[in-house]
Design an enzyme around this catalytic site. Structure first.
Site, PDB file in Angstrom:
ATOM      1  N   GLY A 160       0.823  -1.199   0.000  1.00 48.42           N
ATOM      2  CA  GLY A 160       0.000   0.000   0.000  1.00 48.42           C
ATOM      3  C   GLY A 160       0.858   1.249   0.000  1.00 48.42           C
ATOM      4  N   ARG A 182       0.429  -4.783  -4.827  1.00 48.79           N
ATOM      5  CA  ARG A 182       0.438  -5.772  -3.749  1.00 48.79           C
ATOM      6  C   ARG A 182       0.724  -7.154  -4.340  1.00 48.79           C
ATOM      7  NH1 ARG A 182      -1.490  -3.670   1.011  1.00 48.79           N
ATOM      8  NH2 ARG A 182      -2.766  -1.775   0.896  1.00 48.79           N
ATOM      9  N   GLY A 211       5.980  -2.341   3.742  1.00 45.49           N
ATOM     10  CA  GLY A 211       5.505  -2.774   5.047  1.00 45.49           C
ATOM     11  C   GLY A 211       5.812  -4.230   5.332  1.00 45.49           C
ATOM     12  N   THR A 225       6.102  -6.744   2.369  1.00 45.45           N
ATOM     13  CA  THR A 225       7.260  -6.330   1.586  1.00 45.45           C
ATOM     14  C   THR A 225       8.555  -6.766   2.258  1.00 45.45           C
ATOM     15  OG1 THR A 225       6.080  -4.411   0.706  1.00 45.45           O
ATOM     16  CG2 THR A 225       8.486  -4.339   0.648  1.00 45.45           C
ATOM     17  N   THR A 245       4.632   2.349   6.528  1.00 41.14           N
ATOM     18  CA  THR A 245       3.246   1.927   6.682  1.00 41.14           C
ATOM     19  C   THR A 245       2.519   2.918   7.568  1.00 41.14           C
ATOM     20  OG1 THR A 245       1.731   0.284   7.637  1.00 41.14           O
ATOM     21  CG2 THR A 245       3.930   0.349   8.546  1.00 41.14           C
ATOM     22  N   ILE A 246       1.276   3.226   7.226  1.00 40.73           N
ATOM     23  CA  ILE A 246       0.491   4.116   8.079  1.00 40.73           C
ATOM     24  C   ILE A 246       0.079   3.404   9.361  1.00 40.73           C
ATOM     25  CG2 ILE A 246      -0.381   5.403   6.088  1.00 40.73           C
ATOM     26  CD1 ILE A 246      -3.122   4.017   6.594  1.00 40.73           C
ATOM     27  N   ASP A 247       0.224   2.077   9.397  1.00 38.47           N
ATOM     28  CA  ASP A 247      -0.199   1.305  10.570  1.00 38.47           C
ATOM     29  C   ASP A 247       0.853   1.247  11.669  1.00 38.47           C
ATOM     30  OD1 ASP A 247      -2.771   0.526   9.585  1.00 38.47           O
ATOM     31  OD2 ASP A 247      -1.775  -0.889   8.255  1.00 38.47           O
ATOM     32  N   ARG A 306     -25.422  14.003  18.554  1.00 40.67           N
ATOM     33  CA  ARG A 306     -25.444  12.636  18.023  1.00 40.67           C
ATOM     34  C   ARG A 306     -24.238  11.819  18.496  1.00 40.67           C
ATOM     35  NH1 ARG A 306     -26.636  14.667  11.871  1.00 40.67           N
ATOM     36  NH2 ARG A 306     -28.919  14.623  11.950  1.00 40.67           N
ATOM     37  N   MET A 309      -8.391   3.299   9.715  1.00 35.57           N
ATOM     38  CA  MET A 309      -7.634   2.151   9.212  1.00 35.57           C
ATOM     39  C   MET A 309      -6.835   1.485  10.331  1.00 35.57           C
ATOM     40  SD  MET A 309      -6.314   3.100   5.387  1.00 35.57           S
ATOM     41  CE  MET A 309      -7.451   2.896   4.008  1.00 35.57           C
TER      42      MET A 309
END
Length: 358
Positions: free
Chosen positions: A11, A75, A112, A115, A135-137, A172, A179
């Site tokens: 990604g 990927r 990531g 990879t 990686t954004i994670d 609300r 993610m």
């Protein structure tokens, strides 16, 4: 003449171009006209298919602030790397042949978890490899921080900030799906930074009764709204006890498009409150890297260039504390850096009264 190949795989995220730039510019400073850099298009697929182009110095100018990747990405699941499909292509053999055909001295690989596993595979096959963790994670084992993470946190936090105003106006309950399929660093950081009242992570299974209790307590305290930061991979306590096969089957049969919509339905039925769901999705991967990621990506890039110059192959550059170090790919491959349930960030959030649904 040194010939270095660079590819980005998996990604995309913010900071890839900054890291590519860091590697290239540092190599040019070290070796001048005695180095040639080759961009491998679309990740490992390009290495398999031989889609490689000679890069010029000007290709690396003006990309520090650019999102995405100038090399393209794809990927290519690690578990299929040694599987010969209907195309009858031996992918590992093809990658080695491309490396040899292009007379490369080393591969610089940005990516990531998957990879890094393939990078280690290539290293074991005798290919000189240096890798960079993106990686954004923030879930690559080894570094304290990956580039792309802080940029994604900024975006997810902005979403939560914007939701706050409309949630306050209408009284609300808002669920923001962030993610994080297997690991919850992103929703944890964004949830704390964005003032979420409930944060649900894959590492901490939730009980819907606990979530509802938190919302009811806020109502009794006169709070007209509540905001939940929910990881896309959040799971209930019941689901956490299922086998992998059972869990997959249960999610396949789920009537709702994602866990956030299921939560909205359950909470609405149990409380009678009006629930809204926001899914920022790939916004979190896009746009320019934040200043932190520009610096980190550049540091990783120059450190990777030094490993190449030293012929210190088979390693990934990693941030440990404030220092950039080299970590053996053999120690990185196949490991995931999840959120420890008792880590300081979680404890701090609990001290603020944030619920994790447990």
């Amino acid at each position: 003449m040194k010939r270095i190949g660079i590819l980005t795989s998996g990604g995309d995220c913010q900071g890839l171009n900054a890291a590519i730039r860091g590697v290239a510019k540092a190599l040019y400073v070290k070796w001048g006209d005695k180095v040639e850099i080759y961009g491998i298009q679309d990740g490992y697929r390009g290495l398999i298919e031989g889609n490689v182009r000679h890069m010029k110095r000007e290709d690396f100018s003006g990309i520090l602030t650019l999102g995405g990747t100038i090399l393209g990405t794809s990927r290519q699941p690690f578990k299929k790397m040694r599987v010969i499909g209907e195309d009858n292509v031996d992918k590992v053999k093809a990658m080695k042949e491309t490396f040899k055909k292009m007379k490369l001295d080393c591969l610089a690989i940005l990516g990531g978890n998957g990879t890094q596993k393939t990078a280690n595979l290539l290293s074991e096959e005798g290919i000189p490899v240096v890798s960079l963790p993106k990686t954004i994670d923030n879930d690559v084992w080894g570094p304290d921080m990956t580039f792309g993470f802080h940029s994604a946190v900024e975006i997810a936090t902005t979403v939560l900030d914007c939701i706050h105003t409309t949630a306050t106006s209408h009284g609300r309950v808002f669920i923001v799906e962030i993610m994080g399929h297997k690991v919850g660093w992103l929703p944890l950081y964004a949830g704390v930074a964005g003032g979420a009242d409930v944060i649900l992570l894959p590492e901490i299974p939730y009980k819907i009764e606990s979530v509802v209790k938190t919302l009811e307590q806020r109502n009794k305290a006169g709070k007209r709204f509540s905001i939940l930061a929910v990881a896309e991979g959040a799971l209930s306590l019941e689901e956490s006890k299922m086998s992998k096969k059972e869990f997959k089957a249960a999610r396949m049969e789920m009537e709702h498009p994602s866990i956030s919509y299921r939560l909205a339905d359950e909470i609405g039925q149990m409380t009678g409150q009006e629930i809204r769901v926001t899914v920022p999705g790939h916004f979190q991967r896009g746009g320019s890297p934040c200043a932190y990621d520009r610096v980190l990506s550049t540091r990783f890039g120059t450190a990777a260039a030094q490993l190449i110059a030293d012929e210190h192959y088979g390693h990934m550059v990693a941030l440990k504390g404030t220092e950039i170090v080299a970590v053996p790919l053999s120690e990185v491959a196949g490991k995931l850096k999840g959120v420890p349930v008792d880590c300081e960030e979680v404890r701090s959030a609990r001290d603020l009264g944030i619920s994790f649904g447990d």
